[in-house]
Design an enzyme around this catalytic site. Structure first.
Site: not given
Length: 331
Positions: A54, A176, A208, A227
């Site tokens: 990340y 996950q 989502a 986003r």
């Protein structure tokens, strides 16, 4: 906050966990990221999820700084390994070399002696599974991780990993996957296999990619700063931003209101109705989002409401189990 066991292990995790994919080290400034982690702690969240990949390892650094000074036994810290973290051929995958080097890098960035859960971020088709599982077992025996898990593995891969974990006597306890009202591909195969092997689901993107907050409107451009306008996140949202999907999501608004919830709270509560889900990961760019989302913990939705949600979403729901293996999914 409410808590659940992670799979058949003795580890308690908060029903809502805090994750920092995209946000920390990239989408938001560090002070905002630190404020969100403080908000999570204040709200009773004890479970924090990240990954070495990340923000090019920066997300782990930010989370390490944010949790510094907290009582280490008072929270659960999860990270992952698989995706490239450097230019070399061995800076990726689930080889013994990469796993053993990566755990040390993650521990250094997170400023801790151990992680509670170390996860294989994807299945590695180029490395023998026996090599991968033995490396994970050695990390557990060294005390650098307490448990191991996986992310986005298929049902067959989970069964293969679980068989080796039993042989090696290593605690293999979680998967996950992506899971939401709109993305249900794990329900028919992955969840039954996980249940049989004692793995709990720590689900990502219960909103989502933010679509289930209702902020994206059909026929309208995405809100500034969302986003969908960020290059790192928007590439995972193409199908979700169709007018049909967005129209159906807006039709959930009155159902959420009837339940006394925001649409985001309804979406998070929906995934938590699945008894195989141990925790739902939320991300945030503002502390207010954390405080709003944690109100989904402990909420029980009536069966009739669940049925009406299914009726509204209809063909917008993705449920093909083959999509678990899609190579275009996020890191």
């Amino acid at each position: 906050m409410h808590f659940r066991k992670l799979g058949r292990s003795g580890l308690d995790v908060s029903e809502i966990s805090y994750g920092n994919w995209i946000t920390h080290g990239s989408q938001v400034e560090e002070e905002a990221a630190l404020s969100c982690v403080r908000a999570a702690l204040d709200a009773g969240i004890t479970t924090f999820d990240t990954a070495d990949v990340y923000a090019g390892t920066k997300a782990e650094e930010v989370l390490g700084r944010a949790l510094k000074g907290q009582r280490r036994a008072g929270y659960e810290l999860f990270t992952k390994v698989y995706w490239p973290t450097g230019p070399g051929k061995n800076d990726r995958g689930l080889s013994r070399k990469h796993i053993l080097e990566s755990i040390d890098g993650s521990l250094r960035r997170l400023q801790t002696d151990y992680v509670d859960l170390y996860q294989a971020h994807r299945f590695d088709f180029e490395t023998p599974l026996e090599e991968t599982m033995l490396a994970f077992a050695d990390i557990v025996r060294q005390g650098k991780a307490l448990y191991i898990g996986v992310s986005e593995w298929t049902a067959d891969q989970i069964r293969q990993g679980a068989a080796l974990a039993r042989e090696l006597r290593v605690p293999f306890i979680s998967n996950q996957p992506q899971y939401s009202m709109l993305w249900r591909v794990i329900e028919s195969k992955v969840i039954p296999a996980s249940d049989a092997e004692g793995l709990g689901q720590i689900v990502w993107s219960p909103l989502a990619q933010g679509v289930l907050t209702g902020k994206y409107l059909p026929g309208k451009p995405p809100p500034a700063g969302s986003r969908a306008t960020d290059p790192n996140g928007s590439r995972f949202m193409t199908r979700l931003l169709s007018d049909d999907v967005l129209t159906r999501v807006q039709q959930l608004q009155p159902l959420a209101k009837e339940a006394g919830l925001t649409l985001a709270q309804l979406a998070i509560a929906w995934v938590l109705q699945n008894k195989s889900v141990s925790s739902a990961i939320i991300g945030a760019t503002r502390p207010e989002q954390v405080h709003d989302n944690v109100k989904a913990a402990g909420v029980k939705l009536e069966a009739e409401l669940m049925r009406r949600i299914d009726s509204v979403l209809g063909p917008a729901v993705q449920s093909d189990p083959a999509l678990t293996e899609s190579p275009t999914r996020r890191p």
